[in-house]
Design an enzyme around this catalytic site. Sequence first.
Site, short mmCIF file in Angstrom:
data_model
loop_
_atom_site.label_atom_id
_atom_site.label_comp_id
_atom_site.label_asym_id
_atom_site.label_seq_id
_atom_site.Cartn_x
_atom_site.Cartn_y
_atom_site.Cartn_z
NE ARG A 294 -28.82 81.21 13.10
CZ ARG A 294 -28.93 82.32 13.06
NH1 ARG A 294 -27.86 83.22 13.32
NH2 ARG A 294 -29.84 82.97 12.49
CE LYS B 221 -36.70 80.99 8.77
NZ LYS B 221 -35.45 81.36 8.54
NE ARG C 3 -31.31 86.09 16.04
CZ ARG C 3 -32.02 85.09 15.16
NH1 ARG C 3 -32.93 85.50 14.39
NH2 ARG C 3 -31.59 83.92 15.02
NE ARG D 51 -34.25 76.32 13.00
CZ ARG D 51 -35.01 77.51 13.07
NH1 ARG D 51 -35.88 78.12 13.28
NH2 ARG D 51 -33.76 78.63 12.86
NE ARG E 34 -31.58 88.37 11.57
CZ ARG E 34 -32.07 86.93 11.35
NH1 ARG E 34 -33.11 87.00 10.97
NH2 ARG E 34 -31.31 86.21 11.90
P1 ADP Z 1 -33.43 82.41 11.92
O1 ADP Z 1 -34.78 83.25 11.63
O2 ADP Z 1 -32.10 83.10 11.74
O3 ADP Z 1 -33.40 81.10 11.18
P2 ADP Z 1 -34.66 81.77 14.43
O4 ADP Z 1 -34.91 82.89 15.27
O5 ADP Z 1 -35.59 81.04 14.03
O6 ADP Z 1 -33.51 81.84 13.43
O7 ADP Z 1 -33.92 80.89 15.49
C1 ADP Z 1 -32.84 81.12 16.31
C2 ADP Z 1 -32.36 79.78 17.03
O8 ADP Z 1 -33.32 79.50 17.97
C3 ADP Z 1 -31.75 78.66 16.08
O9 ADP Z 1 -30.48 78.49 15.67
C4 ADP Z 1 -31.98 77.64 17.14
O10 ADP Z 1 -30.99 77.34 17.95
C5 ADP Z 1 -33.45 78.00 17.98
N1 ADP Z 1 -34.59 77.57 17.38
C6 ADP Z 1 -35.67 78.37 16.93
N2 ADP Z 1 -36.68 77.66 16.53
C7 ADP Z 1 -36.01 76.50 16.59
C8 ADP Z 1 -36.80 75.04 16.26
N3 ADP Z 1 -38.02 75.12 15.59
N4 ADP Z 1 -36.08 73.78 16.50
C9 ADP Z 1 -34.88 73.98 17.17
N5 ADP Z 1 -34.29 74.98 17.49
C10 ADP Z 1 -34.94 76.33 17.36
P1 ADP Z 2 -35.14 84.98 8.52
O1 ADP Z 2 -36.45 85.29 9.40
O2 ADP Z 2 -35.68 83.94 7.70
O3 ADP Z 2 -34.10 84.45 9.41
P2 ADP Z 2 -35.15 87.69 8.43
O4 ADP Z 2 -36.67 87.98 7.74
O5 ADP Z 2 -35.16 88.08 9.52
O6 ADP Z 2 -34.96 86.19 8.18
O7 ADP Z 2 -34.27 88.52 7.26
C1 ADP Z 2 -32.83 88.67 7.39
C2 ADP Z 2 -32.49 89.85 7.20
O8 ADP Z 2 -32.44 90.24 5.73
C3 ADP Z 2 -33.33 91.18 7.74
O9 ADP Z 2 -32.45 92.13 8.06
C4 ADP Z 2 -34.14 91.71 6.63
O10 ADP Z 2 -34.34 92.99 6.88
C5 ADP Z 2 -33.54 91.40 5.50
N1 ADP Z 2 -34.24 90.73 4.26
C6 ADP Z 2 -35.39 90.03 4.54
N2 ADP Z 2 -35.87 89.82 3.29
C7 ADP Z 2 -35.06 90.49 2.38
C8 ADP Z 2 -35.23 90.65 0.87
N3 ADP Z 2 -36.23 90.00 0.05
N4 ADP Z 2 -34.18 91.14 0.40
C9 ADP Z 2 -33.19 91.99 0.96
N5 ADP Z 2 -33.00 91.87 2.26
C10 ADP Z 2 -34.11 91.07 2.99
#
Ligand code: ADP
Ligand code: ADP
Length: 214
Positions: free
Chosen positions: A172, A13, A161, A88, A127
Amino acid sequence: MNIILLGPPGAGKGTQSQRLVDRRGMRQLSTGDMLRAAVKAQTPIGQRAKAVMDAGELVSDEIVSALISAELEAMDEDTGAIFDGYPRTAVQAAALDEILAKHGRSLDHVIELEVNEDALVERIVGRFSCANCGKGYHDIFERPKVEGVCDVCGATEFKRRPDDNEETVRTRMAEYRAKTAPILPIYDAQGIVSRVDGMADIEAVTDRIEAILS
Ligand code: ADP
Ligand code: ADP
Ligand code: ZN
């Protein structure tokens, strides 16, 4: 244009949001980034959210919806929004409808990044991002072109992170399955969901999303 990118942690994402921002001049609204900024600044919201985030659980619906509302309030009405990591829960989805309506906006697309759960732990533990500009990278899948130097801004400091460890990722993923995946039928009923193979390489995923948006 207002779109939601939906998918479990590590689905891509944030990566795809950054690319859409660069290519289409849209704005990324990531509740995760907003919460991490609040934790860093030690605001009251950040102080409340930190332990919840470290455990991989969800922060309260009221807090995240208030953050989104404030960001949209400050945005130029012609700028498109990419919702990354929000909504979410079903409560957040309902709140987003209200917030959008208040600003005369509506949802154009919900893009679900479909990924194989087995690949997510590897994506998450590899990541990292630029400490200066936030550009996202991966130890194996997206390394900086010059080792140790950010492609975008040339900085040499990177960060990881605290919640990007295997144990927290499992929590998660469980939160995603229990609370987030069930909101998809709401958007399916509106006929606005497109599903994209998130296991394809980063560039191919972007091409597919671009095709949906154009
Ligand atoms: P990822 O991209 O790995 O899914 P995020 O950066 O979106 O993680 O979120 C990291 C953490 O922040 C989540 O595990 C949660 O604790 C909190 N968080 C982020 N967005 C939301 C949301 N929309 N509702 C509730 N908690 C959230
Ligand atoms: P999210 O925001 O959904 O939690 P991220 O965009 O941060 O996910 O992606 C998680 C990790 O995977 C990052 O280190 C990113 O560089 C890598 N990544 C994202 N998309 C791909 C893909 N299509 N193939 C391989 N690695 C990816
Ligand atoms: Zn950078």
